[in-house]
Design an enzyme around this catalytic site. Sequence first.
Site, short mmCIF file in Angstrom:
data_model
loop_
_atom_site.label_atom_id
_atom_site.label_comp_id
_atom_site.label_asym_id
_atom_site.label_seq_id
_atom_site.Cartn_x
_atom_site.Cartn_y
_atom_site.Cartn_z
N LYS A 294 -24.28 8.91 28.68
CA LYS A 294 -24.34 9.40 30.26
C LYS A 294 -25.31 10.24 30.32
O LYS A 294 -25.79 11.31 29.64
CB LYS A 294 -22.78 10.23 30.33
N GLU B 174 -4.95 15.86 33.09
CA GLU B 174 -3.70 15.58 32.31
C GLU B 174 -4.23 15.02 30.83
O GLU B 174 -3.38 14.87 29.85
CB GLU B 174 -2.75 14.62 32.76
N SER B 175 -5.37 14.45 30.91
CA SER B 175 -5.90 13.58 29.98
C SER B 175 -6.54 14.38 28.67
O SER B 175 -7.52 14.23 28.07
CB SER B 175 -6.93 12.47 30.27
N SER C 179 -16.78 8.95 23.96
CA SER C 179 -15.65 10.07 24.00
C SER C 179 -14.58 9.73 22.78
O SER C 179 -14.94 9.62 21.58
CB SER C 179 -15.03 10.35 25.33
N HIS C 180 -13.34 9.40 23.20
CA HIS C 180 -12.25 8.93 22.27
C HIS C 180 -12.19 7.73 21.97
O HIS C 180 -11.20 7.41 20.94
CB HIS C 180 -11.10 9.53 22.98
N ASP D 36 -11.37 15.56 20.54
CA ASP D 36 -11.92 14.09 20.66
C ASP D 36 -13.19 13.87 19.74
O ASP D 36 -13.72 14.84 19.60
CB ASP D 36 -11.57 13.62 21.95
N LYS E 298 -15.69 19.37 30.57
CA LYS E 298 -14.58 20.15 29.85
C LYS E 298 -14.77 20.43 28.53
O LYS E 298 -15.89 20.00 27.97
CB LYS E 298 -13.08 19.15 29.79
N ARG F 243 -2.72 2.90 34.16
CA ARG F 243 -2.08 4.30 33.69
C ARG F 243 -1.10 4.48 34.71
O ARG F 243 -1.29 4.37 36.14
CB ARG F 243 -3.30 5.35 33.65
N THR G 225 -15.86 6.07 34.75
CA THR G 225 -15.59 7.25 34.81
C THR G 225 -16.60 8.25 34.28
O THR G 225 -16.73 9.62 34.76
CB THR G 225 -14.15 7.55 34.29
N ASP H 113 -16.22 13.31 21.22
CA ASP H 113 -17.39 14.46 21.62
C ASP H 113 -16.85 15.59 22.01
O ASP H 113 -17.72 16.53 22.50
CB ASP H 113 -18.15 13.70 22.95
N THR I 93 -9.64 11.33 39.32
CA THR I 93 -9.86 11.64 37.91
C THR I 93 -11.30 11.55 37.59
O THR I 93 -12.14 10.76 38.09
CB THR I 93 -9.10 10.35 37.55
N ASP J 123 -14.80 17.38 23.96
CA ASP J 123 -14.58 18.01 25.29
C ASP J 123 -12.95 17.97 25.46
O ASP J 123 -12.68 18.45 26.31
CB ASP J 123 -15.32 17.25 26.39
N ARG J 124 -12.18 17.19 24.80
CA ARG J 124 -10.81 17.05 25.06
C ARG J 124 -10.06 18.20 24.00
O ARG J 124 -10.62 18.40 22.73
CB ARG J 124 -10.21 15.88 24.83
C1 G1P Z 1 -10.06 8.93 31.35
C2 G1P Z 1 -9.21 10.07 31.80
C3 G1P Z 1 -9.78 11.15 32.53
C4 G1P Z 1 -11.12 11.57 31.78
C5 G1P Z 1 -12.06 10.44 31.29
C6 G1P Z 1 -13.09 10.95 30.55
O1 G1P Z 1 -10.35 8.06 32.40
O2 G1P Z 1 -7.99 9.62 32.27
O3 G1P Z 1 -9.01 11.96 32.94
O4 G1P Z 1 -11.92 12.39 32.80
O5 G1P Z 1 -11.08 9.55 30.39
O6 G1P Z 1 -12.70 11.62 29.49
P1 G1P Z 1 -9.81 6.74 32.73
O7 G1P Z 1 -9.89 5.99 31.66
O8 G1P Z 1 -8.39 7.25 33.24
O9 G1P Z 1 -10.52 6.31 33.82
ZN ZN Z 2 -14.43 13.13 25.28
#
Ligand code: G1P
Ligand code: ZN
Length: 543
Positions: free
Chosen positions: A126, A364-365, A113-114, A277, A376, A496, A18, A279, A344, A281-282
């Site tokens: 990335k 939503e994340s 990320s998180h 989070d 984001k 999910r 993703t 990095d 997503t 972005d959240r």
């Molecule tokens: C998750 C979130 C998605 C977000 C992505 C990157 O991806 O659900 O909205 O864009 O992290 O931060 P997922 O693990 O669901 O594929």
């Molecule tokens: Zn992030």
Amino acid sequence: MSIDTVATTPFAGQRPGTSGLRKKVSEFMQPGYLENFVQAIFDTLGAVHGKTLVVGGDGRYFNRPAIGIIVRMAAAHGFARVLVGQHGILSTPAVSCVIRQRGACGGLILSASHNPGGPDGDFGIKYNGDNGGPAPETFTDAVYHATATLAHYRISDDSAPALATLGSFACDGMQVEIIDSVADYAALMGELFDFDAIRALFASGFRMRFDGMHAVSGPYAHAIFEGLLGASAGTVIHGTPLEDFGGGHPDPNPVCAAELMAIMFAADAPDVGAASDGDADRNMIVGRALAVTPSDSLAILAANATLVPGYRAGLRGIARSMPTSQAADLVASALGVPCFETPTGWKYFGNLLDAGMATLCGEESYGTGSTHIREKDGVWAVLFWLNLLAVTGKPVDTIVREHWARFGRHYYSRHDYEAVASAPAAAMMAELRAGVAALAGARLGDFTVALADDFSYTDPVDQSVASGQGIRIVMTDGSRIVLRLSGTGTEGATVRLYLEKYEADAARHDLDVQQVLAPLAAIAEQLSGLRARSGRSGPTVVT
Ligand code: G1P
Ligand code: ZN
């Protein structure tokens, strides 16, 4: 100084998910693993002579050694210039901002990320293109294919400059500029928001608590909230990036940011709480004793956007990912602008933003953003809220309740089943996919199915099609059940389950979220057998 051509063999599984390639640190630190992936990116980019590349990361373990390798590989490939954040620090939104403001051809973001960091945690990389946004799937597919046949990578034997000192340095004839991690980004924020109004808000005694979660938002939050906007010292907690994020899970949701939640639900809670989070972005926004769901936050920002200088002219459109609640749809229709429903992942917003078809986007994340960059943006979302709080003079919970009173409330929750065995999860999704079409018109509990499909998206700009994006069961009253597999996990599969129920009646806006959604959760279980198949008695995380 010379350029070494190093023989290598392909590593299996270097397929970006993703949001880039994410693996355990131990996998990334194997000799040649990072080098191979970067070589595949450079091969896919083609001619890079004379171009500028931005490199930075969220400060997690292996960030700095990885930057050294990337700088030396960039020198070997003929880039004219690499811009690196001081100490290797650049948040994801800051990379997007710097790419756009300095005319770079793209950037490499080092982050998972998180996901947790440290030697036993995750690492990620990335590539973002010249619009500042995540590379499209055509590019990441090409990178993946390139990784499968690599026979060598090219790297300079010169050393990369230290990352601590600002200024211009050389690596094998290539210019390496160590830039302030915050300055470009903070300047952009100053153009979008009414800093004077927010400064006056803080001066009046307004109190905020911002949790940097020991990750990369800390330096931005310190500089902007406490520095430029005059919030009192101590506003930012856990504001120093640590390589292992203090052992925590830097995801700004009520579960992972439990400390912030406790502060915001205490008797002497500050006026607003926020977190970001790994990095940056959240974002999560919390009022006194009220966590704002990301779906509501998107809708509220959209409904009030013209109160903020950067959005005074109004919105061209709104975009939300498919699992995100439909709260934003109602705002878009009230504003008379389109609302786009995308798969997503932030990359699907890129074309809409570039084409000027959408101004605000959200997931939503805990992701919200706009045309100002192509990622984001956590700190931006907090500033947006601060700007609204400053000009309306209303507390967070009043803004949220007034929004529900006007548009109705979308009760919403996501149930994650993390790190379950891949095979049964894949089998469950395959069965759901095979049976979903037949659900149309079916009576399930108190609900009747209006639409049931495996979500597929045709990009309105380039007509590219993304299929298999999640099972979607939409009821006649607008309630929804969505099931999909995560594309960012690094262990087994993460399922999910997203649940949503609309309530127009303001007298029913204070009910317990999970109770309201329980009938939908029961239907989801009956259709999928998720608990039995995952061997779990319930979700690992509920947000
Ligand atoms: C998750 C979130 C998605 C977000 C992505 C990157 O991806 O659900 O909205 O864009 O992290 O931060 P997922 O693990 O669901 O594929
Ligand atoms: Zn992030």
